[in-house]
Design an enzyme around this catalytic site. Structure first.
Site, PDB file in Angstrom:
ATOM      1  N   ASN A 164      33.345  37.141  47.270  1.00 32.86           N
ATOM      2  CA  ASN A 164      33.809  37.835  46.047  1.00 32.86           C
ATOM      3  C   ASN A 164      32.995  37.388  45.068  1.00 32.86           C
ATOM      4  O   ASN A 164      32.986  36.358  44.389  1.00 32.86           O
ATOM      5  CB  ASN A 164      35.393  37.461  45.716  1.00 32.86           C
ATOM      6  CG  ASN A 164      35.862  38.145  44.687  1.00 32.86           C
ATOM      7  OD1 ASN A 164      35.162  38.848  43.902  1.00 32.86           O
ATOM      8  ND2 ASN A 164      37.258  37.967  44.358  1.00 32.86           N
ATOM      9  N   ARG A 166      34.295  41.863  48.690  1.00 36.47           N
ATOM     10  CA  ARG A 166      35.201  42.560  47.632  1.00 36.47           C
ATOM     11  C   ARG A 166      34.252  43.518  46.653  1.00 36.47           C
ATOM     12  O   ARG A 166      33.369  42.945  45.977  1.00 36.47           O
ATOM     13  CB  ARG A 166      35.811  41.621  47.012  1.00 36.47           C
ATOM     14  CG  ARG A 166      36.776  42.337  45.923  1.00 36.47           C
ATOM     15  CD  ARG A 166      37.511  41.391  44.864  1.00 36.47           C
ATOM     16  NE  ARG A 166      38.237  42.020  43.897  1.00 36.47           N
ATOM     17  CZ  ARG A 166      38.471  41.676  42.672  1.00 36.47           C
ATOM     18  NH1 ARG A 166      37.830  40.622  42.314  1.00 36.47           N
ATOM     19  NH2 ARG A 166      39.223  42.241  41.835  1.00 36.47           N
ATOM     20  N   HIS A 202      43.550  46.168  42.260  1.00 38.15           N
ATOM     21  CA  HIS A 202      44.215  44.824  43.081  1.00 38.15           C
ATOM     22  C   HIS A 202      44.707  45.689  44.793  1.00 38.15           C
ATOM     23  O   HIS A 202      45.719  45.290  44.880  1.00 38.15           O
ATOM     24  CB  HIS A 202      45.511  44.634  42.332  1.00 38.15           C
ATOM     25  CG  HIS A 202      45.320  43.963  41.215  1.00 38.15           C
ATOM     26  ND1 HIS A 202      46.201  43.795  39.922  1.00 38.15           N
ATOM     27  CD2 HIS A 202      44.256  42.831  40.727  1.00 38.15           C
ATOM     28  CE1 HIS A 202      45.509  43.204  39.051  1.00 38.15           C
ATOM     29  NE2 HIS A 202      44.474  42.540  39.641  1.00 38.15           N
ATOM     30  N   ARG A 223      45.177  41.543  28.372  1.00 36.37           N
ATOM     31  CA  ARG A 223      44.973  42.902  28.199  1.00 36.37           C
ATOM     32  C   ARG A 223      46.156  43.424  27.536  1.00 36.37           C
ATOM     33  O   ARG A 223      47.222  43.115  28.170  1.00 36.37           O
ATOM     34  CB  ARG A 223      44.499  43.708  29.555  1.00 36.37           C
ATOM     35  CG  ARG A 223      43.167  43.221  30.152  1.00 36.37           C
ATOM     36  CD  ARG A 223      42.824  43.984  31.575  1.00 36.37           C
ATOM     37  NE  ARG A 223      41.894  43.278  32.097  1.00 36.37           N
ATOM     38  CZ  ARG A 223      41.922  42.901  33.610  1.00 36.37           C
ATOM     39  NH1 ARG A 223      43.158  43.244  34.239  1.00 36.37           N
ATOM     40  NH2 ARG A 223      40.767  42.319  34.085  1.00 36.37           N
ATOM     41  N   GLU A 235      44.353  38.180  49.394  1.00 37.60           N
ATOM     42  CA  GLU A 235      43.228  38.983  49.492  1.00 37.60           C
ATOM     43  C   GLU A 235      42.184  38.921  50.464  1.00 37.60           C
ATOM     44  O   GLU A 235      41.614  39.602  51.135  1.00 37.60           O
ATOM     45  CB  GLU A 235      42.533  39.315  48.080  1.00 37.60           C
ATOM     46  CG  GLU A 235      43.986  39.884  47.257  1.00 37.60           C
ATOM     47  CD  GLU A 235      43.463  39.877  45.572  1.00 37.60           C
ATOM     48  OE1 GLU A 235      43.090  41.127  45.484  1.00 37.60           O
ATOM     49  OE2 GLU A 235      43.489  38.903  44.868  1.00 37.60           O
TER      50      GLU A 235
END
Length: 425
Positions: A28, A112, A201, A262, A408
């Site tokens: 990743n 990823r 996601h 955010r 993940e």
């Protein structure tokens, strides 16, 4: 939607793994970091894991944990110039444990990739054309896709003979119907600039929705699930029979739930107002909404643990923290209700990721008052801390409420290995 070849057809024979090759290295690559795990898909074990951070700085750090041997973590500090140097350092650490990248047991490297647009609907073996398409998507993922590309190119240079597989955050959401994926703007303008809701996601939502079905003892295609991935970044998804039919993030990861920094959903006219009245530039507004909003903007903290501490201790800092918490929960409830309506029938609401897995007060508050929807939380079950998937709803509840830790890296490894070992595993 563009078609995509089947996994078996996508992989040349010379790149398929041998029966002896069962290991997958998952990478990743961020703008200044590389996270990695080495897994053996033969028995599902983790052999090693680590993180390289602050790449390009004098204070770069590599932390490596040899999980297979149960040894202590090793940590080194010092300048690591770029991603190529970072991956070479990772390869050296793996070699110290007898797990080097030159091992014949290594089947593939899974990467990823944040944004795959509409074209990439499944894991894909990387070739020059795939790299070009990922690069073409940089305008809609300027912070993520360049770093992902760097990691892939570096890994290809280190092991050009090994299949490199891209697993896309957006892929799971490509099953959304047009009614959910389209914004209500001029169609030609939207198509010209690739403006639509992509979602993110995706590997987490895919993994967690499938694990939730297992927890209920049912097949994924028989279960409707609302997944709440709550970390510093946060997103919700409505999963009908194993397929995503709606998700909260949109063209970018800014849309949807209140997050650490955010804003989530906001009236688009706020941007115009800040430009015309506030005199702010586009870049300043971008920074405001992505890095200085959410929980941080509301109360000065983006860590839910700290926010809960301030609330519990009271005092002059408690009011702002409480308001931030209430806004966060209000948005969560809205999405639970909306996705309940989208699905029509809900079998489970599932919490995952850092906040979702660990913050019992968030889970309790998000479900509170939803009894008429068949949703409730058992206080005792909710208070239990565990790394295992578990139900936190009362026995006999009409709709299950669950906590399912996300993984993940394991999902990327599974998807990668399923692709490269097709017909040989």
């Amino acid at each position: 939607m563009s078609s995509h070849p089947s996994p078996a057809a996508a992989l040349p024979d010379e790149l398929r793994s041998t029966p002896l090759a069962s290991r997958v290295l998952v990478l990743n690559s961020g703008s200044s970091s590389v996270k990695y795990q080495l897994l053996d898909m033969g028995d599902g074990s983790r052999l090693a894991a680590g993180l390289v951070e602050r790449i390009g700085e004098e204070t770069s750090r590599l932390k490596h944990t040899p999980l297979a041997s149960g040894g202590d973590s090793r940590e080194t500090t010092g300048p690591i110039a770029d991603h190529e140097a970072a991956l070479k350092a990772v390869a050296e650490e793996l070699s110290r444990d007898g797990l080097g990248l030159d091992s014949p047991e290594l089947a593939a490297i899974g990467h990823r990739v944040v944004h795959g647009g509409r074209k990439f609907t499944r894991p894909t073996v990387v070739d020059d054309a795939v790299l070009a398409e990922i690069e073409r998507l940089i305008p809609v993922a300027p912070l993520h896709n360049p770093a992902n590309l760097t990691g892939i190119r570096t890994a290809r240079a280190l092991r050009p003979d090994l299949p490199q597989v891209a697993v896309f955050d957006t892929a799971f959401h490509t099953t959304m119907p047009e009614a959910a994926a389209r914004y209500a703007i001029d169609v030609r303008t939207a198509d010209e600039h690739r403006i639509r809701r992509y979602g993110f996601h995706g590997t987490s939502h895919a993994y967690v929705s499938r694990k939730a079905a297992e927890l209920l003892g049912r097949a994924p295609e028989d279960v409707n699930v609302i997944v709440l991935h709550l970390g510093n970044g946060a997103s919700a998804s409505a999963v009908e029979g194993g397929r995503c039919v709606d998700t909260s993030m949109g063209l970018t990861p800014l849309e949807g739930l209140v997050m650490g920094t955010r804003s989530g959903d906001v009236d688009p006219a706020v941007v115009f107002h800040l430009t015309r009245v506030g005199g702010m530039s586009t870049d300043e507004i971008d920074t405001l909404l992505n890095k200085k909003s959410g929980l941080l903007g509301l109360c000065g903290d983006n860590d839910m643990r700290e926010i809960r501490r301030r609330i519990d201790e009271g005092g002059e800092d408690a009011a702002a923290a409480q308001l931030a918490f209430d806004i966060y929960i209000h948005r969560l409830k809205k999405y639970i209700g909306a996705y309940y309506a989208v699905l029509g029938r809900v079998d489970a609401v599932v919490f995952t990721a850092g906040v979702g897995e660990n913050a019992a007060p968030v889970r309790e508050a998000a479900i509170a008052g939803l009894d008429s929807l068949g949703l409730a939380v058992d206080g005792g079950l909710n208070a239990v801390r565990s790394d295992a998937p578990r139900l936190i709803s009362p026995k006999g509840a009409r709709v299950a409420v669950a906590v399912v830790p996300t993984d993940e890296e394991l999902e990327i490894a599974h998807q990668t290995y399923a692709l490269v070992a097709d017909g040989n595993a």
